[in-house]
Write an enzyme that holds these catalytic residues in place. Structure first.
Site, PDB file in Angstrom:
ATOM      1  CB  SER A   1      23.369  75.029  45.761  1.00 24.92           C
ATOM      2  OG  SER A   1      23.029  76.342  45.367  1.00 24.92           O
TER       3      SER A   1
ATOM      4  CE  LYS B   1      26.317  87.100  39.972  1.00 23.46           C
ATOM      5  NZ  LYS B   1      25.751  85.723  40.014  1.00 23.46           N
TER       6      LYS B   1
ATOM      7  CB  SER C   1      23.379  80.965  36.019  1.00 24.02           C
ATOM      8  OG  SER C   1      22.682  82.153  36.348  1.00 24.02           O
TER       9      SER C   1
ATOM     10  CG  ASN D   1      20.119  85.254  38.876  1.00 21.20           C
ATOM     11  OD1 ASN D   1      19.193  85.872  39.369  1.00 21.20           O
ATOM     12  ND2 ASN D   1      21.158  84.828  39.596  1.00 21.20           N
TER      13      ASN D   1
END
Length: 378
Positions: free
Chosen positions: A21, A201, A264, A266
């Protein structure tokens, strides 16, 4: 009407390695900015879909890719004549991919990392792996990081990022190509801070996903984001980064975007863990590599070597290992054994002033040309 002066990046031949992506989205960014782009996909069928159908239905469903964007599954064709090479493969496969690419790489090519991970076996940042494997000068290596959720950018929603290199000239050369009306690039020379911001992050985003999945609310998540920024900054500074970099786009900006968005990976992986899924089940459910899961161990090893405490990341490690229940994570993340002063990025107990300055600097980067964070230049 006066003729428009061509931009420096107009028509520049570039290659993007990796058609997930983010790799596909960045190829679109570059093509929409006027570069001549060839995107390398390992799977021939994916390369064919991108080349012929201008789609990547596996990773960017519903997004039309630029007509001029080309794709191939042959590394030699992708790299032929490329002046800049943008690498976006899973961090744990980077070394092998570079070994395969090296014979086809132009001697003067700039190599740009789009990845946000560390190598498990060595703990090295991606730019360090590039410098080890490829026979190129450090000044020819750059990294890009920022609040860059792929699907939003593929849909041309405006954002910004930071291009970092030890050579300001290299950073500017990359930024002049990696920009268009919906994607703006700033530059700095703090490679360590820019790269670690993108890595760290992800770990805080996993923690946010865990507490979200466990049913905790916004107060808990805000506390973790705030304290997570302190952990990120302490870690990066201990490794030689400039603290202001972590309050800019590559730190706070990326942290906010990754922690708050269901796009996201994560955050999504953390949420599944919080809902009670075991780590192998989460990995099986994720369609793409979740860098935060792979980076927890190496980052904690690096932190211990520098004497940096990272209680949030340590609790994430325990959840991944199955030694801490997700519902028990929040109290451990937000409290200490004894009352302490709030450690800000200045290492002092000054209430919320440091966080306000961090937020202000990040917003100024987007609004005023990035001059509030030392070293970031448009």
């Amino acid at each position: 009407m006066k003729a428009r002066t061509p931009r420096r990046g107009q028509g520049k031949r570039v290659a993007v390695l990796g058609a997930g992506s983010w790799g596909t989205t960045f190829a679109k960014i570059l093509a929409d900015g006027g570069a001549d782009v060839v995107l390398w996909a390992r799977r021939p069928e994916l390369a064919r879909e991108i080349q012929e159908g201008k789609r990547n239905s596996d990773y960017l469903p519903g997004v039309n890719l630029p007509i001029g964007l080309r794709s191939t599954s042959r590394l030699d064709l992708a790299l032929a004549g490329a002046e800049q090479v943008y690498v976006c493969v899973p961090s744990q496969t980077l070394r092998q991919n570079l070994i395969e690419a090296e014979p086809h790489l132009h001697a003067e090519a700039i190599v740009v990392s789009l990845m946000k991970g560390v190598e498990k076996s060595t703990g090295h940042r991606m730019s360090e792996v590039i410098a080890e494997v490829l026979p190129i000068a450090e000044s020819k290596i750059a990294v890009i990081s920022g609040p860059n959720l792929a699907l939003e950018i593929a849909k041309e929603q405006p954002t910004a990022a930071v291009v970092s290199s030890t050579s300001l000239e290299t950073a500017q050369a990359v930024a002049s190509v990696a920009r268009n009306p919906y994607f703006h690039s700033f530059v700095n020379t703090d490679v360590i801070g820019t790269e670690f911001g993108g890595v760290l992050k992800n770990l805080i985003a996993v923690a946010i996903g865990i507490v979200d999945g466990a049913g905790y609310g916004e107060n808990t998540k805000a506390s973790i984001i705030t304290r997570g920024l302190v952990e990120m900054t302490d870690f990066a500074v201990a490794h030689g980064a400039h603290p202001d970099t972590l309050s800019g786009l590559a730190g706070l900006g990326d942290l906010i975007a990754t922690c708050q968005s269901p796009l996201s990976r994560n955050n999504t992986a953390g949420r599944l863990l919080g809902q009670g899924y075991k780590l192998p089940e989460v990995v099986n459910q994720m369609q793409q590599t979740t860098e935060g899961l792979a980076s927890v161990g190496p980052i904690l090893e690096l932190a211990r070597a520098k004497g940096v405490e990272m209680p949030i990341v340590e609790q994430v490690r325990q959840v991944l290992a199955g030694t801490l229940a997700p519902k028990d994570i929040a109290p451990h993340l937000t409290t200490d054994d004894e009352p302490q002063g709030e450690r800000t990025m200045d290492g002092q107990a000054q209430g919320g002033t440091a966080l306000r300055r961090a937020l202000q600097r990040a917003f100024d980067q987007l609004r005023n040309g990035g001059r509030s964070a030392a070293g970031d230049r448009p």
